[in-house]
Design an enzyme around this catalytic site. Structure first.
Site, PDB file in Angstrom:
ATOM      1  CG  HIS A 346       3.137  15.572  41.896  1.00  0.00           C
ATOM      2  ND1 HIS A 346       3.474  16.909  41.829  1.00  0.00           N
ATOM      3  CD2 HIS A 346       3.802  15.074  42.951  1.00  0.00           C
ATOM      4  CE1 HIS A 346       4.319  17.190  42.811  1.00  0.00           C
ATOM      5  NE2 HIS A 346       4.538  16.093  43.508  1.00  0.00           N
ATOM      6  CE  LYS A 534       3.794  22.832  29.145  1.00  0.00           C
ATOM      7  NZ  LYS A 534       3.180  23.121  30.421  1.00  0.00           N
ATOM      8  NE  ARG A 535       6.032  14.212  31.987  1.00  0.00           N
ATOM      9  CZ  ARG A 535       4.833  13.650  31.990  1.00  0.00           C
ATOM     10  NH1 ARG A 535       4.589  12.597  31.248  1.00  0.00           N
ATOM     11  NH2 ARG A 535       3.867  14.146  32.744  1.00  0.00           N
ATOM     12  CE  LYS A 540       3.079  17.206  30.622  1.00  0.00           C
ATOM     13  NZ  LYS A 540       2.906  18.132  31.753  1.00  0.00           N
ATOM     14  CB  THR A 642       6.788  24.215  37.878  1.00  0.00           C
ATOM     15  OG1 THR A 642       7.344  23.143  37.121  1.00  0.00           O
ATOM     16  CG2 THR A 642       6.205  23.685  39.174  1.00  0.00           C
ATOM     17  CE  LYS A 646      10.629  25.821  36.550  1.00  0.00           C
ATOM     18  NZ  LYS A 646      10.693  24.436  36.079  1.00  0.00           N
TER      19      LYS A 646
END
Length: 794
Positions: A346, A534-535, A540, A642, A646
């Site tokens: 991942h 998100k985390r 990110k 993901t 969504k």
């Protein structure tokens, strides 16, 4: 169970009195929730038993999906939806003056995960059951999950997540199936029946007690099992200090991802991982042996899938059982093991490819270490035959090197399938991160692009949009999400697009109410809802987003001619407790929010919201309300994502880099229906390999960058003092590892373009519809079909 609401009401009232021991008039909402939860669990128990009986009698291949996380979310309404009972129950409860949605709110989110990894595992469980596939989950029943996030003076504060405070109505404790898991002690070799066997002596054991949850398929009779292991003191402890033993035992299933900054935390993480796989593998084999006389064909009847590196000890544990308990020779045991285990990678981040110091690993798991050592010896011999004399090359691929056990290397060697989770990610694994292994085992590598369950993220989370879709193309899309492509025929249908706009507005109003209730801040639903959830991790790039907000604020203050469509920037993120830098970014976001939201000259144009304790139940309100989906990771760093799927499925438009599954989203929706910016993965990798990037150049040559960077340290936030110096240093002194400044100009331009397109609502709605129509590919049903056919062969 009940065919109409009258039957339901009668059954509900009777059960309420039996379970709670009080009349309806005296009962509380929690009593109502607990009663209906028990009714549903009992209702599915017949199908649950029948499903397991069917698997046993068919003797077909079964899959066990082992994951350190399962981020399930609430199950009450979800289970009713999958059972097709939501209307009957809703109407019956309404007659009794009870709101089903309020009961759903009572359920705590199961604290069994953190982010995308756990949510993916939950989606996969839903798809396996809905596709009538024999697939079960194995995880840990964390008492406190990750943590409950509170924001105090802009800082993240972690509190224990008390999700089990009132029990968990969906679980069934199976104390009769407990497994003893050994730690510490020593290994003794002795001769038994003419062969040398190894026995783990003087071990400190922990009882792994299973709690089973039914996983209900969508309108099928299949109910699979998610088995969660709870760590409890063994009935046969050898520990002298019983209280210390009890504390240490219970800590194994207390928190997800204990802080591993120090040895104590590292040992606890490693304990968790072995606890999970030892309990799971032993349980799988015990169940298997009830149906089969021998384990010699185990790999033909069982697939064990390890979700990332956390459960990699499944490989040596299966070897241990086959050699020590089943008396097999090494070669036969290895053949069975390798052909049983499949592995999903991942991440490309080296810090996430776990490595354990031998000095901790060996004493904690003495027999497992011996087996890993033997696997390493044999693999290195194989490499020597391929690359004679190339010591450095062999060392780089060894499972044990530099006094560390490399878990990803063990996974690559000890499995028959290694998959990435987006086309770009898999190519990066093959060409860069794992290229050495790809040259040795090319047949193992394959891609399985992630997916999400459209039943939760569209049907449940966005009932208004789901009804519009069903009215337009029928209900077959719920079973076959590829049917969503039929929505393309409404691209020029003004009435349909108007309905799409109306639904988005209603969803934004719902989220605005939550924001008002939670933060006291009033946001304008006619503004662009620009959402980044998100985390919190540097790659990110929540930092890029908030620096852009600072730039917009500066423009609004300094340039009276500057025009922008009003925007509400919404963030939701948890930072790992030991991740100092990520926590600084949370503080920065909240500090900017205070400044921007408190400025009457600008706050009608820009608002910033940080949603505290972001979780699945909040996500179900966030995704339907989004206009812009922020997917702005440094290219090559996000394996898939993901959340991007969504958002897309709910009609948000992506502002993103060509990273992870964004690449495939662009391909499916069309490049004209997504806002792409920034460096490509190839360019990022080129910079990493050959250098050539100097963040100071961007600081000196771009006034916008210099201004926002200086504002981190020049007193612009007077109450923060030198709070953000580490962020300033990361960008300039440490040369901006994730290319925030390099992509800043490109990001500003694409955001301006997105804002201009939004003002042409007709165009925006057509783009939104194209995204929804193309999103069926990203259903986890498609992903699981690919796993079932290509990897597990079920």
């Amino acid at each position: 169970m009940f065919s109409n609401k009258e039957e339901f009401k009668e059954a509900f009232l009777k059960r309420l009195e039996m379970i709670c021991g009080k009349s309806f008039g005296e009962s509380t909402k929690r009593d109502h929730y607990f009663t209906i939860g028990n009714m549903i669990r009992e209702y599915v128990s017949t199908d649950w038993i029948n499903t397991n009986e069917r698997y046993r009698s068919n003797r077909g291949k079964q899959v066990y999906y082992i994951s350190i996380e399962f981020l399930l979310g609430r199950l009450l309404y979800h289970n009713l939806l999958n059972l097709g009972l939501e209307d009957v129950v809703m109407d019956g409860l309404q007659d009794l003056g009870i709101d089903l949605y309020e009961l759903d709110e009572i359920e705590a989110d199961a604290g069994l995960g953190n982010g995308g990894l756990g949510r993916l595992a939950a989606c996969f469980m839903d798809s396996l059951a809905s596709l009538n596939l024999p697939g079960h989950g194995c995880g840990i029943r964390y008492k406190h999950g990750l943590f409950e996030q509170k924001i105090v003076d802009g800082y993240q504060v972690e509190l224990p997540e008390q999700w089990l405070r009132h029990g968990h109505v969906w679980e069934v404790r199976r104390a009769d199936l407990a497994i003893e898991v050994p730690f510490w002690g020593n290994v003794e070799a002795r001769e038994e029946n003419g062969r040398v066997v190894f026995r783990h002596e003087k071990a400190e054991t922990i009882s792994a007690v299973p709690y089973d949850l039914p996983i209900v398929g969508y309108k099928t009779e299949t109910v699979n099992t998610l088995r969660l292991w709870n760590a409890e003191p063994s009935p046969y402890p050898i520990h002298k200090d019983i209280l210390k033993y009890k504390r240490e035992t219970e800590s194994v299933s207390e928190f997800l991802y204990p802080d591993d900054t120090h040895d104590e935390g590292k040992i606890l993480r490693l304990k968790q991982q072995y606890f999970l796989v030892s309990a799971s593998i032993n349980s799988i084999i015990r169940s298997y042996k009830k149906q089969h006389e021998t384990l010699r064909d185990f790999h033909e009847n069982v697939s064990i899938h390890i979700n990332d590196t956390h459960p990699v000890l499944a490989i040596p544990e299966l070897m241990r059982i086959l050699i020590d308990e089943e008396c097999m020779g090494w070669d036969e045991a290895w053949h069975i093991t390798v052909n049983t285990i499949s592995y999903t990678n991942h991440t490309t981040l080296s810090e996430a490819l776990e490595k354990w110091p031998v000095r901790l690993f060996q004493p904690l798991l003495p027999r497992i270490y011996m087996i890993v050592e033997e696997i390493n010896e044999r693999f290195c011999q194989q490499l020597w035959d391929l690359y004679p004399g190339e010591w450095a090359h062999i060392e780089s691929m060894a499972i044990i090197a530099h006094e560390e056990v490399r878990m990803a290397h063990l996974a690559l060697v000890g499995s028959y399938s290694v998959n990435g989770v987006a086309a770009l990610h898999t190519e990066i694994l093959k060409k860069r991160e794992m290229s050495n292994f790809y040259h040795v085992f090319p047949e193992k590598f394959n891609n399985k692009t992630n997916g999400i369950t459209h039943r939760r993220w569209l049907l449940k989370a966005n009932p208004l949009l789901s009804r519009l879709i069903t009215d337009g193309i029928g209900s077959e899309w719920v079973r076959e999400p590829a049917q969503l492509s039929q929505l393309n025929k409404f691209g020029e249908d003004k009435a349909f697009l108007q309905n799409l706009s109306r639904i988005k507005k209603q969803n934004k109003e719902r989220l605005a109410r939550r924001i008002s209730n939670q933060t006291g801040i009033v946001v304008d639903p006619s503004s662009i809802f620009d959402i980044h959830v998100k985390r919190l991790h540097a790659y990110k790039r929540q930092l890029l987003n908030i620096l852009h907000v600072m730039y917009l604020y500066n423009q609004l203050k300094e340039d009276s001619s500057f025009h922008m469509h009003p925007r509400t920037f919404i963030f939701g993120a948890k930072a790992s407790p030991g991740y100092y830098y990520a926590k600084k970014i949370i503080k920065l976001i909240n500090t900017v929010a205070d400044k921007v939201n408190g400025d009457d000259r600008t706050n009608e144009q820009v608002k910033v919201i940080f949603l505290e304790n972001y979780r699945v139940s909040i996500a179900e309100e966030v995704f339907p309300a989004a206009d812009i989906s922020e997917q702005i990771s440094t290219a090559s760093k996000e394996a898939s994502g993901t959340g991007n799927m969504k958002f897309m499925m709910n009609g948000a438009l992506t502002v993103g880099t060509l990273d992870g599954a964004n690449v495939e989203i662009m391909e499916k929706a069309g490049p004209e229906n997504i806002f792409i910016f920034g460096l490509t993965a190839d360019k990022v990798l080129q910079y990493y390999q050959h250098g050539g990037y100097n963040s100071m150049d961007y600081y000196h040559h771009d006034n916008r960058i210099r201004q926002v960077a200086d504002q981190l340290i020049n007193g612009f936030f007077p109450e923060a003092d030198d709070e953000f110096e580490p962020i300033f240093d990361s960008l300039l002194t440490e040369n901006d590892q994730y290319f925030v400044l390099r992509d800043f100009d490109s990001y500003v331009k694409i955001q301006r373009q997105a804002g201009l397109v939004y003002e042409d609502q007709s165009k925006w709605l057509k783009m939104s519809l194209r995204n929804i129509a193309a999103s069926g590919y990203f259903s986890s049903d498609r992903t699981i079909r690919e796993y079932a056919e290509d990897i597990w062969r079920i």
